[in-house]
Design a protein around this motif. Structure first.
Motif, mmCIF file in Angstrom:
data_model
loop_
_atom_site.group_PDB
_atom_site.id
_atom_site.type_symbol
_atom_site.label_atom_id
_atom_site.label_comp_id
_atom_site.label_asym_id
_atom_site.label_seq_id
_atom_site.Cartn_x
_atom_site.Cartn_y
_atom_site.Cartn_z
ATOM 1 N N VAL A 52 40.370 62.321 45.514
ATOM 2 C CA VAL A 52 41.554 61.375 44.898
ATOM 3 C C VAL A 52 41.008 59.728 44.537
ATOM 4 O O VAL A 52 41.307 59.377 43.750
ATOM 5 C CB VAL A 52 42.694 61.112 46.178
ATOM 6 N N LYS A 53 40.097 59.503 45.475
ATOM 7 C CA LYS A 53 39.431 58.216 45.365
ATOM 8 C C LYS A 53 38.693 58.203 43.960
ATOM 9 O O LYS A 53 38.829 57.286 43.353
ATOM 10 C CB LYS A 53 38.568 57.988 46.586
ATOM 11 N N GLU A 54 37.782 59.404 43.797
ATOM 12 C CA GLU A 54 36.890 59.473 42.680
ATOM 13 C C GLU A 54 37.747 59.392 41.506
ATOM 14 O O GLU A 54 37.435 58.873 40.473
ATOM 15 C CB GLU A 54 35.968 60.414 42.806
ATOM 16 N N VAL A 55 38.719 60.303 41.554
ATOM 17 C CA VAL A 55 39.671 60.363 40.157
ATOM 18 C C VAL A 55 40.217 58.855 39.893
ATOM 19 O O VAL A 55 40.162 58.586 38.704
ATOM 20 C CB VAL A 55 40.640 61.603 40.562
ATOM 21 N N GLY A 56 40.798 58.389 40.822
ATOM 22 C CA GLY A 56 41.482 57.108 40.803
ATOM 23 C C GLY A 56 40.517 55.904 40.154
ATOM 24 O O GLY A 56 41.051 55.271 39.558
ATOM 25 N N VAL A 57 39.460 55.863 40.658
ATOM 26 C CA VAL A 57 38.258 54.887 39.942
ATOM 27 C C VAL A 57 38.329 55.106 38.608
ATOM 28 O O VAL A 57 38.155 54.491 37.716
ATOM 29 C CB VAL A 57 37.184 55.063 41.034
ATOM 30 N N ARG A 58 38.065 56.630 38.189
ATOM 31 C CA ARG A 58 37.839 56.972 36.857
ATOM 32 C C ARG A 58 38.841 56.565 35.793
ATOM 33 O O ARG A 58 38.616 56.644 34.802
ATOM 34 C CB ARG A 58 36.981 58.328 36.769
ATOM 35 N N THR A 59 40.103 56.805 36.330
ATOM 36 C CA THR A 59 41.377 56.839 35.554
ATOM 37 C C THR A 59 42.238 55.652 35.690
ATOM 38 O O THR A 59 43.097 55.560 34.854
ATOM 39 C CB THR A 59 42.157 58.072 35.900
ATOM 40 N N GLY A 60 41.900 54.603 36.623
ATOM 41 C CA GLY A 60 42.682 53.579 36.884
ATOM 42 C C GLY A 60 43.683 54.021 37.601
ATOM 43 O O GLY A 60 44.884 53.077 37.530
ATOM 44 N N GLY A 61 43.849 54.955 38.525
ATOM 45 C CA GLY A 61 44.979 55.335 39.397
ATOM 46 C C GLY A 61 45.974 56.200 38.813
ATOM 47 O O GLY A 61 47.095 56.158 39.065
ATOM 48 N N ARG A 62 45.521 56.851 37.561
ATOM 49 C CA ARG A 62 46.439 58.019 37.087
ATOM 50 C C ARG A 62 46.064 59.082 36.867
ATOM 51 O O ARG A 62 44.783 59.342 36.760
ATOM 52 C CB ARG A 62 46.995 57.313 35.754
ATOM 53 N N LEU A 63 46.660 60.195 36.988
ATOM 54 C CA LEU A 63 46.292 61.734 36.856
ATOM 55 C C LEU A 63 47.508 62.230 35.878
ATOM 56 O O LEU A 63 48.771 62.059 36.247
ATOM 57 C CB LEU A 63 46.149 62.421 37.982
#
Length: 277
Positions: A67-78
Motif C-alpha cells: 500500500v505504501k509503495e503504490v501510494g508513493v508512486r501514484t500520489g495516493g490513488r489506485l
C-alpha cells in the motif's frame, strides 16, 4: 496526465494474473504486478510501466508495505485492484484437513477482503474499480472440490454485496465468473494432498489425484476480454472463459438428477467408487 494504475495479485508466469498484467500494460496502464516470489514473474521486469512487488496476500505487513509503495508512486490513488491470487484444493470432504482448508480460505477469500480494505482510500480517491476473480466453481457442485468451490462461492457473494456497498463511494465492482482458462493454479499452489490411510475413497485415490483436461480458453484471449470489460465500464457479474455459457444458461434449468449424473460421471472416479452394501 498520469496513466491509470492497476494492481494485480497472483502474477506468477503462466497464470491469469500474469496475462492480465500484460494485457493492461498493452493498454497503456501502469501495472503493479505482485506475487510472493519475484522470480516467478521476472519476465515482466523489463517491460515499460510494469512494477514488480513482492506480496503475500495472507500477510498484513506485506500488504501494508505494498500500500505504501503504490501510494508513493501514484500520489495516493489506485484506479483498479484485481484480486486474482488463489489456490486449488482437491480432497473428499470427509478427509479435509480443516487447518489446511482454513489456509485455502485465507488466500481465496480473506486476502481479497483485506486487500480491498487496505486499498479502499486509494480506490475511492480514483473513483476506481475492484475486480474480484470468482469462478463458475462457486455455482456448480463438483465432487472432491468442496473447499475450493465454497471459497469461490464466498468471494462471489462478498463481491456482489461490495458492489452495492461501494456504489455510494463511486467505486465500481466486477465479479469475474471465470470458466475454464489455461492456468498454473495447480502448479503455483501447494502440492496435492494424498488421502489419509483411513479414507473411504482409497479405491479411487489415483483418479482423485489425476489431472483433468477441460475445454479451456487461452489465457491471453481471456485476459484481453477481461481488460476490455474493465475499461468499458462493466460492473457486477461478468462471465468469461470456457464453458461459461453452459453453466450460466443451461445448468440452472437442468433437472437435478441430470446434473448430478453428469458431475458423477465426469468427476475424478466417483462413478467407479464401490458402493457399501
Amino acid at each position: 496526465m498520469p496513466s491509470k494504475s492497476v494492481l494485480i495479485t497472483g502474477c506468477s508466469a503462466g497464470g491469469i494474473g500474469h496475462a492480465l498484467a500484460l494485457a493492461f500494460q498493452e493498454r497503456g496502464l501502469t501495472v503493479f504486478a505482485t506475487a510472493r516470489s519475484l522470480n516467478k514473474m521476472q519476465d515482466l521486469a523489463s517491460l515499460p510501466n510494469i512494477h514488480l512487488l513482492s506480496l503475500d496476500v495472507t500477510d498484513p505487513v506485506s500488504i501494508s508495505t505494498a500500500v505504501k509503495e503504490v501510494g508513493v508512486r501514484t500520489g495516493g490513488r489506485l484506479d483498479i485492484l484485481v484480486n486474482n491470487a488463489g489456490q486449488q484444493f482437491v480432497m473428499p470432504a470427509l478427509d479435509v484437513n480443516i487447518e489446511k482448508a482454513k489456509g485455502l480460505f485465507d488466500v481465496n477469500y480473506w486476502a481479497a477482503l483485506r486487500m480491498i480494505q487496505e486499498f479502499a482510500q486509494m480506490l475511492i480517491a480514483a473513483r476506481g474499480v475492484v475486480v474480484n476473480v470468482g469462478s463458475t466453481a462457486g455455482v456448480v457442485t463438483v465432487p472432491f472440490q468442496s473447499q475450493y468451490h465454497a471459497s469461490k462461492a464466498a468471494i462471489i457473494m462478498l463481491s456482489e454485496i461490495l458492489r452495492l456497498e461501494l456504489a455510494p463511494l463511486n467505486v465500481r465492482v466486477i465479479t469475474l465468473m471465470v470458466g475454464n482458462v489455461a492456468s498454473n493454479i495447480d502448479v503455483n499452489g501447494p502440492p496435492p494432498a494424498s488421502l489419509p490411510s483411513t479414507s473411504m475413497y482409497l479405491p479411487i485415490e489415483k483418479q482423485i489425484a489425476a489431472d483433468y483436461t477441460w475445454d479451456t480458453m487461452p489465457t491471453k484471449k481471456f485476459a484481453s476480454q477481461v481488460v476490455a470489460d474493465v475499461m468499458s465500464g462493466k460492473s457486477g457479474k461478468v462471465w468469461r472463459g470456457g464453458n461459461t455459457a453452459i453453466i450460466r444458461w443451461a445448468v440452472p434449468f437442468m433437472p437435478q438428477w441430470v446434473f448430478d449424473k453428469i458431475m458423477i460421471s465426469i468427476s475424478r472416479g466417483l462413478d467407479k467408487m464401490p458402493m457399501i452394501a
